[in-house]
Design a protein around this motif. Structure first.
Motif, PDB file in Angstrom:
ATOM      1  N   ASN A   1      36.018  38.755  36.310  1.00 41.88           N
ATOM      2  CA  ASN A   1      37.037  38.430  37.311  1.00 41.88           C
ATOM      3  C   ASN A   1      36.591  37.247  38.164  1.00 41.88           C
ATOM      4  OD1 ASN A   1      38.582  40.483  36.405  1.00 41.88           O
ATOM      5  ND2 ASN A   1      38.396  41.771  38.220  1.00 41.88           N
ATOM      6  N   ASP A   2      35.299  37.212  38.485  1.00 41.78           N
ATOM      7  CA  ASP A   2      34.807  36.115  39.320  1.00 41.78           C
ATOM      8  C   ASP A   2      35.003  34.769  38.618  1.00 41.78           C
ATOM      9  OD1 ASP A   2      34.205  37.930  41.245  1.00 41.78           O
ATOM     10  OD2 ASP A   2      32.063  38.039  40.784  1.00 41.78           O
ATOM     11  N   ALA A   3      34.788  34.758  37.303  1.00 42.27           N
ATOM     12  CA  ALA A   3      34.995  33.514  36.544  1.00 42.27           C
ATOM     13  C   ALA A   3      36.473  33.121  36.563  1.00 42.27           C
ATOM     14  CB  ALA A   3      34.505  33.676  35.109  1.00 42.27           C
ATOM     15  N   LEU A   4      37.357  34.103  36.442  1.00 44.02           N
ATOM     16  CA  LEU A   4      38.790  33.806  36.498  1.00 44.02           C
ATOM     17  C   LEU A   4      39.180  33.311  37.884  1.00 44.02           C
ATOM     18  CD1 LEU A   4      40.353  36.749  34.430  1.00 44.02           C
ATOM     19  CD2 LEU A   4      40.536  34.314  33.900  1.00 44.02           C
ATOM     20  N   ALA A   5      38.579  33.899  38.909  1.00 42.24           N
ATOM     21  CA  ALA A   5      38.891  33.491  40.286  1.00 42.24           C
ATOM     22  C   ALA A   5      38.474  32.039  40.539  1.00 42.24           C
ATOM     23  CB  ALA A   5      38.194  34.425  41.277  1.00 42.24           C
ATOM     24  N   ARG A   6      37.413  31.598  39.864  1.00 44.09           N
ATOM     25  CA  ARG A   6      37.001  30.195  40.012  1.00 44.09           C
ATOM     26  C   ARG A   6      37.992  29.263  39.334  1.00 44.09           C
ATOM     27  NH1 ARG A   6      31.792  32.493  39.645  1.00 44.09           N
ATOM     28  NH2 ARG A   6      31.669  32.255  37.392  1.00 44.09           N
ATOM     29  N   GLU A   7      38.643  29.772  38.286  1.00 42.47           N
ATOM     30  CA  GLU A   7      39.594  28.951  37.535  1.00 42.47           C
ATOM     31  C   GLU A   7      40.963  28.870  38.206  1.00 42.47           C
ATOM     32  OE1 GLU A   7      40.686  29.048  33.131  1.00 42.47           O
ATOM     33  OE2 GLU A   7      38.812  30.162  33.212  1.00 42.47           O
ATOM     34  N   PHE A   8      41.365  29.999  38.804  1.00 42.00           N
ATOM     35  CA  PHE A   8      42.720  30.082  39.353  1.00 42.00           C
ATOM     36  C   PHE A   8      42.669  30.269  40.871  1.00 42.00           C
ATOM     37  CE2 PHE A   8      43.156  31.841  34.995  1.00 42.00           C
ATOM     38  CZ  PHE A   8      43.998  30.873  34.488  1.00 42.00           C
ATOM     39  N   GLU A   9      43.359  29.390  41.567  1.00 39.49           N
ATOM     40  CA  GLU A   9      43.479  29.538  43.023  1.00 39.49           C
ATOM     41  C   GLU A   9      44.281  30.795  43.337  1.00 39.49           C
ATOM     42  OE1 GLU A   9      45.096  26.322  45.411  1.00 39.49           O
ATOM     43  OE2 GLU A   9      44.111  24.954  43.987  1.00 39.49           O
ATOM     44  N   ASP A  10      44.070  31.372  44.493  1.00 41.56           N
ATOM     45  CA  ASP A  10      44.824  32.547  44.965  1.00 41.56           C
ATOM     46  C   ASP A  10      44.709  33.731  44.018  1.00 41.56           C
ATOM     47  OD1 ASP A  10      45.812  30.764  46.789  1.00 41.56           O
ATOM     48  OD2 ASP A  10      47.674  30.424  45.651  1.00 41.56           O
ATOM     49  N   TRP A  11      43.668  33.772  43.233  1.00 41.37           N
ATOM     50  CA  TRP A  11      43.509  34.879  42.279  1.00 41.37           C
ATOM     51  C   TRP A  11      42.402  35.756  42.842  1.00 41.37           C
ATOM     52  CZ3 TRP A  11      40.342  37.538  39.115  1.00 41.37           C
ATOM     53  CH2 TRP A  11      40.886  38.153  37.988  1.00 41.37           C
ATOM     54  N   ASN A  12      42.772  36.979  43.219  1.00 38.71           N
ATOM     55  CA  ASN A  12      41.854  37.822  43.967  1.00 38.71           C
ATOM     56  C   ASN A  12      41.163  38.853  43.068  1.00 38.71           C
ATOM     57  OD1 ASN A  12      40.829  39.955  45.566  1.00 38.71           O
ATOM     58  ND2 ASN A  12      42.072  39.249  47.289  1.00 38.71           N
ATOM     59  N   SER A  13      39.859  38.630  42.876  1.00 36.81           N
ATOM     60  CA  SER A  13      39.028  39.472  42.018  1.00 36.81           C
ATOM     61  C   SER A  13      39.124  40.962  42.328  1.00 36.81           C
ATOM     62  CB  SER A  13      37.578  39.088  42.256  1.00 36.81           C
ATOM     63  OG  SER A  13      36.989  38.602  41.149  1.00 36.81           O
ATOM     64  N   GLU A  14      38.949  41.287  43.615  1.00 32.86           N
ATOM     65  CA  GLU A  14      38.912  42.716  44.001  1.00 32.86           C
ATOM     66  C   GLU A  14      40.270  43.377  43.820  1.00 32.86           C
ATOM     67  OE1 GLU A  14      37.183  41.760  47.843  1.00 32.86           O
ATOM     68  OE2 GLU A  14      36.027  40.624  46.365  1.00 32.86           O
ATOM     69  N   LYS A  15      41.306  42.604  44.166  1.00 34.37           N
ATOM     70  CA  LYS A  15      42.655  43.145  44.039  1.00 34.37           C
ATOM     71  C   LYS A  15      42.964  43.447  42.565  1.00 34.37           C
ATOM     72  CE  LYS A  15      46.992  41.254  45.006  1.00 34.37           C
ATOM     73  NZ  LYS A  15      47.846  40.331  45.740  1.00 34.37           N
ATOM     74  N   VAL A  16      42.558  42.538  41.692  1.00 33.11           N
ATOM     75  CA  VAL A  16      42.806  42.731  40.261  1.00 33.11           C
ATOM     76  C   VAL A  16      42.057  43.962  39.764  1.00 33.11           C
ATOM     77  CG1 VAL A  16      42.291  41.780  37.992  1.00 33.11           C
ATOM     78  CG2 VAL A  16      43.405  40.364  39.712  1.00 33.11           C
ATOM     79  N   GLU A  17      40.807  44.098  40.209  1.00 33.46           N
ATOM     80  CA  GLU A  17      40.025  45.259  39.756  1.00 33.46           C
ATOM     81  C   GLU A  17      40.668  46.561  40.235  1.00 33.46           C
ATOM     82  OE1 GLU A  17      35.764  45.138  40.128  1.00 33.46           O
ATOM     83  OE2 GLU A  17      35.680  47.321  40.328  1.00 33.46           O
ATOM     84  N   LYS A  18      41.127  46.549  41.480  1.00 35.42           N
ATOM     85  CA  LYS A  18      41.710  47.763  42.060  1.00 35.42           C
ATOM     86  C   LYS A  18      43.020  48.136  41.368  1.00 35.42           C
ATOM     87  CE  LYS A  18      43.129  49.561  46.533  1.00 35.42           C
ATOM     88  NZ  LYS A  18      44.227  49.009  47.313  1.00 35.42           N
ATOM     89  N   ARG A  19      43.858  47.161  41.120  1.00 31.74           N
ATOM     90  CA  ARG A  19      45.187  47.498  40.597  1.00 31.74           C
ATOM     91  C   ARG A  19      45.261  47.486  39.074  1.00 31.74           C
ATOM     92  NH1 ARG A  19      48.258  43.237  43.514  1.00 31.74           N
ATOM     93  NH2 ARG A  19      50.226  44.177  42.912  1.00 31.74           N
ATOM     94  N   ALA A  20      44.682  46.452  38.460  1.00 31.37           N
ATOM     95  CA  ALA A  20      44.736  46.408  36.990  1.00 31.37           C
ATOM     96  C   ALA A  20      43.636  47.273  36.389  1.00 31.37           C
ATOM     97  CB  ALA A  20      44.617  44.969  36.506  1.00 31.37           C
ATOM     98  N   GLY A  21      42.593  47.568  37.188  1.00 30.35           N
ATOM     99  CA  GLY A  21      41.502  48.407  36.695  1.00 30.35           C
ATOM    100  C   GLY A  21      40.560  47.669  35.762  1.00 30.35           C
ATOM    101  N   ILE A  22      40.533  46.350  35.901  1.00 32.38           N
ATOM    102  CA  ILE A  22      39.724  45.524  34.982  1.00 32.38           C
ATOM    103  C   ILE A  22      38.783  44.623  35.782  1.00 32.38           C
ATOM    104  CG2 ILE A  22      39.803  43.769  33.153  1.00 32.38           C
ATOM    105  CD1 ILE A  22      42.769  44.800  32.659  1.00 32.38           C
TER     106      ILE A  22
END
Lengths: 79, 332
Positions: free
Chosen positions: B19-40
Protein backbone atom coordinates in the motif's frame (compact mmCIF):
# COMPACT_ATOMS: atom_id res chain seq x y z
CA UNK A 1 -36.31 7.82 8.01
CA UNK A 2 -35.90 11.38 9.27
CA UNK A 3 -33.58 13.43 7.08
CA UNK A 4 -31.40 14.35 10.07
CA UNK A 5 -31.02 10.65 10.91
CA UNK A 6 -30.01 10.01 7.31
CA UNK A 7 -27.33 12.74 7.50
CA UNK A 8 -25.87 11.08 10.60
CA UNK A 9 -26.03 7.70 8.91
CA UNK A 10 -24.12 9.13 5.95
CA UNK A 11 -21.44 10.57 8.26
CA UNK A 12 -21.03 7.08 9.77
CA UNK A 13 -21.25 5.10 6.55
CA UNK A 14 -18.71 7.18 4.69
CA UNK A 15 -16.65 7.79 7.85
CA UNK A 16 -16.66 11.49 7.08
CA UNK A 17 -14.13 13.52 9.03
CA UNK A 18 -13.30 16.28 6.55
CA UNK A 19 -16.47 18.22 7.44
CA UNK A 20 -18.39 18.43 10.75
CA UNK A 21 -21.83 17.72 9.29
CA UNK A 22 -23.67 17.14 6.03
CA UNK A 23 -27.11 18.21 4.84
CA UNK A 24 -29.06 17.96 1.61
CA UNK A 25 -26.91 20.58 -0.13
CA UNK A 26 -23.57 18.87 0.60
CA UNK A 27 -21.91 17.75 -2.61
CA UNK A 28 -20.66 14.24 -1.84
CA UNK A 29 -18.24 14.25 -4.75
CA UNK A 30 -16.43 17.21 -3.15
CA UNK A 31 -15.65 15.17 -0.03
CA UNK A 32 -12.23 13.59 0.16
CA UNK A 33 -13.88 10.47 1.64
CA UNK A 34 -15.95 9.91 -1.52
CA UNK A 35 -14.14 7.27 -3.55
CA UNK A 36 -14.96 3.98 -5.26
CA UNK A 37 -15.08 2.12 -1.93
CA UNK A 38 -17.37 4.80 -0.49
CA UNK A 39 -19.85 3.95 -3.23
CA UNK A 40 -19.83 0.32 -2.07
CA UNK A 41 -20.59 1.52 1.48
CA UNK A 42 -23.56 3.50 0.12
CA UNK A 43 -24.89 0.40 -1.66
CA UNK A 44 -24.62 -1.64 1.55
CA UNK A 45 -26.29 1.13 3.57
CA UNK A 46 -29.16 1.51 1.11
CA UNK A 47 -29.68 -2.27 1.03
CA UNK A 48 -29.59 -2.55 4.82
CA UNK A 49 -31.75 0.45 5.73
CA UNK A 50 -34.04 0.86 2.71
CA UNK A 51 -33.99 -2.64 1.14
CA UNK A 52 -33.38 -0.98 -2.21
CA UNK A 53 -30.97 -1.61 -5.05
CA UNK A 54 -29.76 1.40 -7.09
CA UNK A 55 -28.46 0.57 -10.60
CA UNK A 56 -24.67 0.92 -10.71
CA UNK A 57 -24.64 3.53 -13.47
CA UNK A 58 -26.94 5.80 -11.41
CA UNK A 59 -24.20 6.24 -8.84
CA UNK A 60 -22.26 8.26 -11.41
CA UNK A 61 -25.09 10.81 -11.35
CA UNK A 62 -24.90 11.38 -7.61
CA UNK A 63 -23.72 14.83 -6.61
CA UNK A 64 -25.48 16.29 -3.57
CA UNK A 65 -26.99 14.42 -0.63
CA UNK A 66 -30.35 15.54 -2.06
CA UNK A 67 -29.60 13.75 -5.34
CA UNK A 68 -28.85 10.59 -3.36
CA UNK A 69 -32.11 10.91 -1.42
CA UNK A 70 -34.00 11.40 -4.70
CA UNK A 71 -32.47 8.19 -5.98
CA UNK A 72 -33.49 6.25 -2.88
CA UNK A 73 -36.98 7.77 -3.23
CA UNK A 74 -38.59 10.81 -1.61
CA UNK A 75 -41.12 8.51 0.10
CA UNK A 76 -38.38 7.02 2.25
CA UNK A 77 -37.74 10.31 4.05
CA UNK A 78 -39.66 12.59 6.40
CA UNK A 79 -38.51 16.04 7.39
CA UNK B 1 -18.07 -43.19 -5.20
CA UNK B 2 -16.92 -39.97 -3.61
CA UNK B 3 -14.39 -37.26 -4.35
CA UNK B 4 -12.29 -35.55 -1.68
CA UNK B 5 -9.85 -32.68 -1.58
CA UNK B 6 -6.54 -34.33 -0.74
CA UNK B 7 -4.03 -31.52 -0.80
CA UNK B 8 -3.55 -27.91 -1.89
CA UNK B 9 -0.42 -26.21 -3.19
CA UNK B 10 -0.06 -22.45 -3.52
CA UNK B 11 2.29 -20.15 -5.36
CA UNK B 12 2.47 -16.38 -5.03
CA UNK B 13 4.89 -14.40 -7.23
CA UNK B 14 7.95 -12.93 -5.50
CA UNK B 15 7.31 -9.25 -6.19
CA UNK B 16 5.15 -7.60 -3.55
CA UNK B 17 3.29 -4.35 -4.14
CA UNK B 18 2.59 -2.64 -0.82
CA UNK B 19 0.00 0.00 0.00
CA UNK B 20 2.84 2.38 0.81
CA UNK B 21 4.24 1.90 -2.70
CA UNK B 22 0.82 2.62 -4.19
CA UNK B 23 0.47 5.70 -1.99
CA UNK B 24 3.74 7.03 -3.42
CA UNK B 25 2.37 6.55 -6.93
CA UNK B 26 -1.09 8.00 -6.40
CA UNK B 27 -1.88 11.30 -4.70
CA UNK B 28 -4.72 11.27 -2.13
CA UNK B 29 -4.43 7.50 -1.83
CA UNK B 30 -4.61 6.58 1.83
CA UNK B 31 -2.74 3.41 2.83
CA UNK B 32 -4.44 2.92 6.20
CA UNK B 33 -7.89 3.60 4.87
CA UNK B 34 -7.41 1.04 2.11
CA UNK B 35 -6.18 -1.56 4.58
CA UNK B 36 -9.11 -0.93 6.91
CA UNK B 37 -11.83 -1.02 4.29
CA UNK B 38 -10.52 -3.19 1.47
CA UNK B 39 -8.65 -5.42 3.94
CA UNK B 40 -5.53 -5.41 1.79
CA UNK B 41 -2.00 -4.32 2.75
CA UNK B 42 0.01 -6.11 0.08
CA UNK B 43 -0.53 -7.99 -3.12
CA UNK B 44 1.83 -10.14 -5.17
CA UNK B 45 2.51 -9.15 -8.75
CA UNK B 46 3.84 -11.49 -11.43
CA UNK B 47 7.19 -10.61 -13.00
CA UNK B 48 7.30 -9.10 -16.46
CA UNK B 49 7.90 -12.45 -18.13
CA UNK B 50 5.92 -14.54 -15.68
CA UNK B 51 2.57 -15.86 -16.91
CA UNK B 52 -0.40 -17.53 -15.24
CA UNK B 53 0.91 -20.83 -16.61
CA UNK B 54 4.27 -20.23 -14.89
CA UNK B 55 2.46 -19.58 -11.59
CA UNK B 56 0.28 -22.63 -12.20
CA UNK B 57 3.34 -24.82 -12.77
CA UNK B 58 4.90 -23.70 -9.49
CA UNK B 59 1.70 -24.30 -7.51
CA UNK B 60 1.49 -27.78 -9.10
CA UNK B 61 5.10 -28.57 -8.22
CA UNK B 62 4.29 -27.55 -4.65
CA UNK B 63 1.30 -29.90 -4.38
CA UNK B 64 3.00 -32.76 -6.25
CA UNK B 65 6.24 -32.58 -4.26
CA UNK B 66 5.76 -35.94 -2.53
CA UNK B 67 3.33 -37.39 -5.04
CA UNK B 68 3.70 -39.77 -7.94
CA UNK B 69 2.94 -37.69 -11.07
CA UNK B 70 1.61 -40.88 -12.69
CA UNK B 71 -1.25 -40.82 -10.17
CA UNK B 72 -2.75 -37.73 -11.82
CA UNK B 73 -5.05 -38.63 -14.68
CA UNK B 74 -6.73 -35.29 -15.36
CA UNK B 75 -5.59 -31.65 -15.32
CA UNK B 76 -8.05 -28.76 -15.27
CA UNK B 77 -6.56 -25.29 -15.64
CA UNK B 78 -8.84 -22.40 -14.77
CA UNK B 79 -7.50 -19.04 -15.91
CA UNK B 80 -8.53 -15.84 -17.64
CA UNK B 81 -4.98 -14.88 -18.49
CA UNK B 82 -4.20 -17.69 -20.95
CA UNK B 83 -0.77 -18.27 -22.46
CA UNK B 84 -2.18 -18.38 -26.00
CA UNK B 85 -5.53 -18.34 -27.80
CA UNK B 86 -4.50 -21.85 -28.68
CA UNK B 87 -3.20 -24.34 -27.67
CA UNK B 88 -4.85 -25.09 -24.35
CA UNK B 89 -2.73 -24.18 -21.32
CA UNK B 90 -3.51 -27.45 -19.53
CA UNK B 91 -1.85 -29.39 -22.39
CA UNK B 92 1.38 -27.42 -21.95
CA UNK B 93 1.11 -27.95 -18.20
CA UNK B 94 0.87 -31.74 -18.67
CA UNK B 95 4.21 -31.66 -20.48
CA UNK B 96 5.91 -29.23 -18.11
CA UNK B 97 4.94 -31.36 -15.11
CA UNK B 98 5.92 -34.60 -16.78
CA UNK B 99 2.47 -36.09 -16.34
CA UNK B 100 1.53 -39.25 -18.18
CA UNK B 101 0.32 -38.89 -21.76
CA UNK B 102 -2.77 -40.77 -20.57
CA UNK B 103 -3.74 -37.61 -18.67
CA UNK B 104 -6.84 -35.74 -19.81
CA UNK B 105 -6.40 -31.97 -19.92
CA UNK B 106 -8.65 -28.97 -20.46
CA UNK B 107 -8.88 -25.28 -19.64
CA UNK B 108 -11.88 -23.54 -18.18
CA UNK B 109 -12.33 -19.82 -18.61
CA UNK B 110 -13.94 -18.55 -15.43
CA UNK B 111 -12.90 -16.02 -12.83
CA UNK B 112 -13.92 -15.95 -9.20
CA UNK B 113 -16.40 -18.84 -9.51
CA UNK B 114 -13.82 -21.06 -11.23
CA UNK B 115 -12.69 -23.11 -8.24
CA UNK B 116 -16.24 -24.22 -7.42
CA UNK B 117 -16.92 -25.13 -11.06
CA UNK B 118 -13.60 -26.99 -11.19
CA UNK B 119 -14.60 -29.04 -8.16
CA UNK B 120 -17.94 -29.85 -9.82
CA UNK B 121 -16.09 -31.08 -12.95
CA UNK B 122 -13.56 -33.08 -10.91
CA UNK B 123 -16.33 -34.76 -8.94
CA UNK B 124 -18.23 -35.55 -12.16
CA UNK B 125 -15.13 -37.11 -13.74
CA UNK B 126 -14.90 -39.44 -10.76
CA UNK B 127 -18.59 -40.25 -10.75
CA UNK B 128 -18.36 -41.19 -14.45
CA UNK B 129 -15.18 -43.27 -13.92
CA UNK B 130 -13.30 -40.89 -16.21
CA UNK B 131 -10.60 -40.02 -13.69
CA UNK B 132 -9.29 -41.10 -10.29
CA UNK B 133 -7.15 -38.09 -9.43
CA UNK B 134 -7.71 -34.60 -10.78
CA UNK B 135 -5.25 -31.74 -10.53
CA UNK B 136 -7.41 -28.61 -10.39
CA UNK B 137 -5.30 -25.53 -11.07
CA UNK B 138 -6.61 -22.02 -10.56
CA UNK B 139 -4.18 -19.34 -11.69
CA UNK B 140 -4.44 -15.76 -12.81
CA UNK B 141 -2.25 -12.74 -13.40
CA UNK B 142 -5.06 -10.21 -13.22
CA UNK B 143 -2.56 -7.37 -12.75
CA UNK B 144 -1.53 -7.89 -16.41
CA UNK B 145 -5.03 -6.76 -17.43
CA UNK B 146 -4.87 -3.53 -15.41
CA UNK B 147 -4.06 -0.05 -16.63
CA UNK B 148 -1.09 1.35 -14.66
CA UNK B 149 -3.22 4.36 -13.65
CA UNK B 150 -6.26 2.29 -12.62
CA UNK B 151 -5.71 2.77 -8.94
CA UNK B 152 -8.95 1.20 -7.71
CA UNK B 153 -8.30 -2.14 -9.40
CA UNK B 154 -4.56 -2.05 -8.76
CA UNK B 155 -5.49 -1.76 -5.08
CA UNK B 156 -7.73 -4.80 -5.09
CA UNK B 157 -6.20 -7.39 -7.39
CA UNK B 158 -3.13 -9.55 -6.86
CA UNK B 159 -1.63 -12.46 -8.78
CA UNK B 160 -1.49 -16.02 -7.50
CA UNK B 161 -2.09 -19.68 -8.20
CA UNK B 162 -3.38 -22.71 -6.35
CA UNK B 163 -3.24 -26.39 -7.30
CA UNK B 164 -5.75 -28.70 -5.65
CA UNK B 165 -5.54 -32.48 -5.78
CA UNK B 166 -8.98 -34.04 -5.87
CA UNK B 167 -9.06 -37.80 -5.49
CA UNK B 168 -11.44 -40.73 -5.29
CA UNK B 169 -12.42 -41.85 -1.82
CA UNK B 170 -14.79 -44.11 0.12
CA UNK B 171 -15.93 -41.21 2.26
CA UNK B 172 -17.94 -38.16 1.30
CA UNK B 173 -15.73 -35.16 0.55
CA UNK B 174 -17.36 -32.86 -1.99
CA UNK B 175 -21.11 -32.65 -1.48
CA UNK B 176 -23.82 -31.19 -3.74
CA UNK B 177 -23.47 -27.99 -5.71
CA UNK B 178 -25.45 -24.86 -6.41
CA UNK B 179 -24.36 -23.20 -9.66
CA UNK B 180 -25.67 -20.15 -11.48
CA UNK B 181 -25.10 -17.81 -14.41
CA UNK B 182 -26.48 -14.46 -15.52
CA UNK B 183 -24.73 -13.47 -18.73
CA UNK B 184 -26.78 -10.26 -18.95
CA UNK B 185 -24.13 -8.71 -16.68
CA UNK B 186 -21.15 -9.64 -18.85
CA UNK B 187 -20.26 -6.03 -19.69
CA UNK B 188 -19.79 -5.08 -16.02
CA UNK B 189 -16.57 -7.03 -15.55
CA UNK B 190 -14.71 -7.30 -18.81
CA UNK B 191 -11.54 -6.76 -20.80
CA UNK B 192 -13.31 -5.36 -23.89
CA UNK B 193 -10.44 -5.49 -26.41
CA UNK B 194 -8.04 -8.21 -27.41
CA UNK B 195 -10.45 -11.00 -28.29
CA UNK B 196 -12.16 -11.70 -31.59
CA UNK B 197 -15.05 -9.23 -31.08
CA UNK B 198 -12.85 -6.17 -30.54
CA UNK B 199 -9.19 -6.55 -31.41
CA UNK B 200 -6.42 -5.01 -29.30
CA UNK B 201 -6.25 -1.31 -30.17
CA UNK B 202 -2.83 0.31 -29.72
CA UNK B 203 -4.51 3.74 -29.96
CA UNK B 204 -7.33 3.03 -27.51
CA UNK B 205 -8.20 6.32 -25.78
CA UNK B 206 -7.94 6.82 -22.01
CA UNK B 207 -11.20 6.51 -20.10
CA UNK B 208 -11.58 8.20 -16.69
CA UNK B 209 -13.31 6.13 -13.99
CA UNK B 210 -14.67 9.19 -12.16
CA UNK B 211 -12.55 8.55 -9.06
CA UNK B 212 -9.17 9.69 -10.34
CA UNK B 213 -8.36 6.45 -12.13
CA UNK B 214 -7.81 5.75 -15.82
CA UNK B 215 -8.11 2.75 -18.12
CA UNK B 216 -8.57 1.97 -21.80
CA UNK B 217 -10.71 -0.67 -23.48
CA UNK B 218 -7.57 -2.84 -23.70
CA UNK B 219 -7.69 -3.14 -19.91
CA UNK B 220 -9.97 -4.58 -17.27
CA UNK B 221 -13.16 -2.67 -16.62
CA UNK B 222 -15.09 -3.35 -13.45
CA UNK B 223 -18.37 -1.65 -12.66
CA UNK B 224 -17.93 -2.00 -8.89
CA UNK B 225 -21.43 -0.85 -7.87
CA UNK B 226 -23.12 -3.23 -10.34
CA UNK B 227 -20.92 -6.12 -9.23
CA UNK B 228 -21.79 -5.41 -5.61
CA UNK B 229 -25.50 -5.26 -6.48
CA UNK B 230 -25.18 -8.60 -8.21
CA UNK B 231 -23.43 -10.27 -5.28
CA UNK B 232 -25.93 -8.89 -2.73
CA UNK B 233 -28.59 -10.61 -4.80
CA UNK B 234 -26.88 -13.83 -5.92
CA UNK B 235 -24.72 -14.91 -2.99
CA UNK B 236 -27.38 -15.19 -0.25
CA UNK B 237 -29.52 -17.19 -2.72
CA UNK B 238 -26.75 -19.59 -3.72
CA UNK B 239 -25.84 -20.13 -0.05
CA UNK B 240 -29.49 -20.92 0.77
CA UNK B 241 -29.68 -23.18 -2.29
CA UNK B 242 -26.54 -25.18 -1.51
CA UNK B 243 -27.68 -25.69 2.08
CA UNK B 244 -31.05 -26.93 0.85
CA UNK B 245 -29.46 -29.25 -1.71
CA UNK B 246 -27.40 -30.81 1.08
CA UNK B 247 -30.28 -30.82 3.57
CA UNK B 248 -28.26 -28.70 5.94
CA UNK B 249 -28.60 -25.40 7.77
CA UNK B 250 -25.91 -22.82 8.50
CA UNK B 251 -25.62 -24.34 11.99
CA UNK B 252 -24.46 -27.63 10.44
CA UNK B 253 -21.60 -25.87 8.68
CA UNK B 254 -18.35 -25.52 10.63
CA UNK B 255 -16.74 -22.88 8.47
CA UNK B 256 -17.45 -20.64 5.48
CA UNK B 257 -15.01 -19.43 2.83
CA UNK B 258 -16.24 -16.96 0.23
CA UNK B 259 -14.27 -15.69 -2.69
CA UNK B 260 -12.13 -12.93 -1.18
CA UNK B 261 -13.27 -10.04 -3.38
CA UNK B 262 -12.59 -7.21 -0.96
CA UNK B 263 -13.14 -7.03 2.77
CA UNK B 264 -15.99 -4.55 2.67
CA UNK B 265 -18.07 -6.57 0.24
CA UNK B 266 -17.40 -9.97 1.77
CA UNK B 267 -18.04 -8.72 5.31
CA UNK B 268 -21.34 -7.19 4.22
CA UNK B 269 -22.40 -10.51 2.66
CA UNK B 270 -21.50 -12.28 5.91
CA UNK B 271 -23.70 -9.95 7.95
CA UNK B 272 -26.55 -10.08 5.46
CA UNK B 273 -26.59 -13.89 5.41
CA UNK B 274 -26.11 -14.08 9.19
CA UNK B 275 -22.90 -16.12 9.29
CA UNK B 276 -21.18 -15.87 12.69
CA UNK B 277 -17.92 -13.99 12.65
CA UNK B 278 -15.92 -16.88 14.11
CA UNK B 279 -17.03 -19.26 11.36
CA UNK B 280 -16.06 -16.93 8.54
CA UNK B 281 -12.82 -16.59 6.58
CA UNK B 282 -11.65 -13.08 5.91
CA UNK B 283 -8.02 -12.80 4.92
CA UNK B 284 -6.73 -10.98 1.88
CA UNK B 285 -4.28 -8.79 3.78
CA UNK B 286 -1.17 -10.13 2.03
CA UNK B 287 -2.63 -11.37 -1.26
CA UNK B 288 -5.48 -9.08 -2.35
CA UNK B 289 -8.10 -10.55 -4.65
CA UNK B 290 -6.39 -13.37 -6.57
CA UNK B 291 -9.55 -14.23 -8.56
CA UNK B 292 -10.08 -18.01 -8.89
CA UNK B 293 -7.24 -18.75 -6.44
CA UNK B 294 -8.73 -17.03 -3.35
CA UNK B 295 -10.86 -19.97 -2.16
CA UNK B 296 -8.17 -22.69 -2.35
CA UNK B 297 -5.63 -20.26 -0.83
CA UNK B 298 -8.11 -19.74 2.03
CA UNK B 299 -8.82 -23.45 2.39
CA UNK B 300 -5.12 -24.24 2.50
CA UNK B 301 -4.64 -21.51 5.09
CA UNK B 302 -7.33 -22.75 7.50
CA UNK B 303 -6.34 -26.42 7.06
CA UNK B 304 -2.69 -25.63 7.81
CA UNK B 305 -3.58 -23.47 10.80
CA UNK B 306 -5.90 -26.14 12.18
CA UNK B 307 -8.87 -23.75 12.07
CA UNK B 308 -10.69 -26.52 10.22
CA UNK B 309 -9.97 -30.14 11.08
CA UNK B 310 -10.62 -33.47 9.40
CA UNK B 311 -14.35 -34.17 9.45
CA UNK B 312 -15.34 -30.48 9.47
CA UNK B 313 -17.76 -29.17 6.86
CA UNK B 314 -16.76 -26.05 4.94
CA UNK B 315 -19.15 -24.10 2.72
CA UNK B 316 -17.36 -22.40 -0.16
CA UNK B 317 -18.81 -19.91 -2.62
CA UNK B 318 -17.29 -18.10 -5.60
CA UNK B 319 -18.97 -15.32 -7.57
CA UNK B 320 -18.01 -12.73 -10.16
CA UNK B 321 -17.17 -12.23 -13.82
CA UNK B 322 -19.78 -13.65 -16.20
CA UNK B 323 -21.81 -13.22 -14.08
CA UNK B 324 -21.07 -16.67 -12.79
CA UNK B 325 -21.43 -18.07 -9.30
CA UNK B 326 -21.47 -21.29 -7.40
CA UNK B 327 -21.27 -22.90 -3.98
CA UNK B 328 -20.61 -26.32 -2.53
CA UNK B 329 -19.94 -27.96 0.80
CA UNK B 330 -16.67 -29.74 1.44
CA UNK B 331 -15.99 -32.32 4.13
CA UNK B 332 -12.37 -31.97 5.11
Amino acid sequence: MKKTEFYDLLMDTLEIESVDAVDESTDLTDLEEYDSLAVLSLIAMIDEHFSKRIPGTDFQKITTVQSLMDMIGAGSFES
Amino acid sequence: MNAVIQKIGVYLPETVLTNDALAREFEDWNSEKVEKRAGIRERHVAGENETALDLAEKACRDVLRDEDPESVDFVILCTQSPEYYLPTGACILQDRLGLSVRTGALDISLGCSGFVYGLALAKSFMASDTADRVLLVTSDVMTRHLHPRDRANRTIFGDGAAATLVGRSDREGILNFSLGTDGSGFRNLIVPNGGMRHRYDPDAPDIADGFGGTRTDNHLYMNGPEIFNFTIDAVPKTVADVLEKNEMTLEDVDYVIFHQANKYMVEYLRKKIGIPHEKFYLNMLYTGNTVSATIPIGLNDVMKQGIVKPGDTVLVSGFGVGYSWGATIIKI
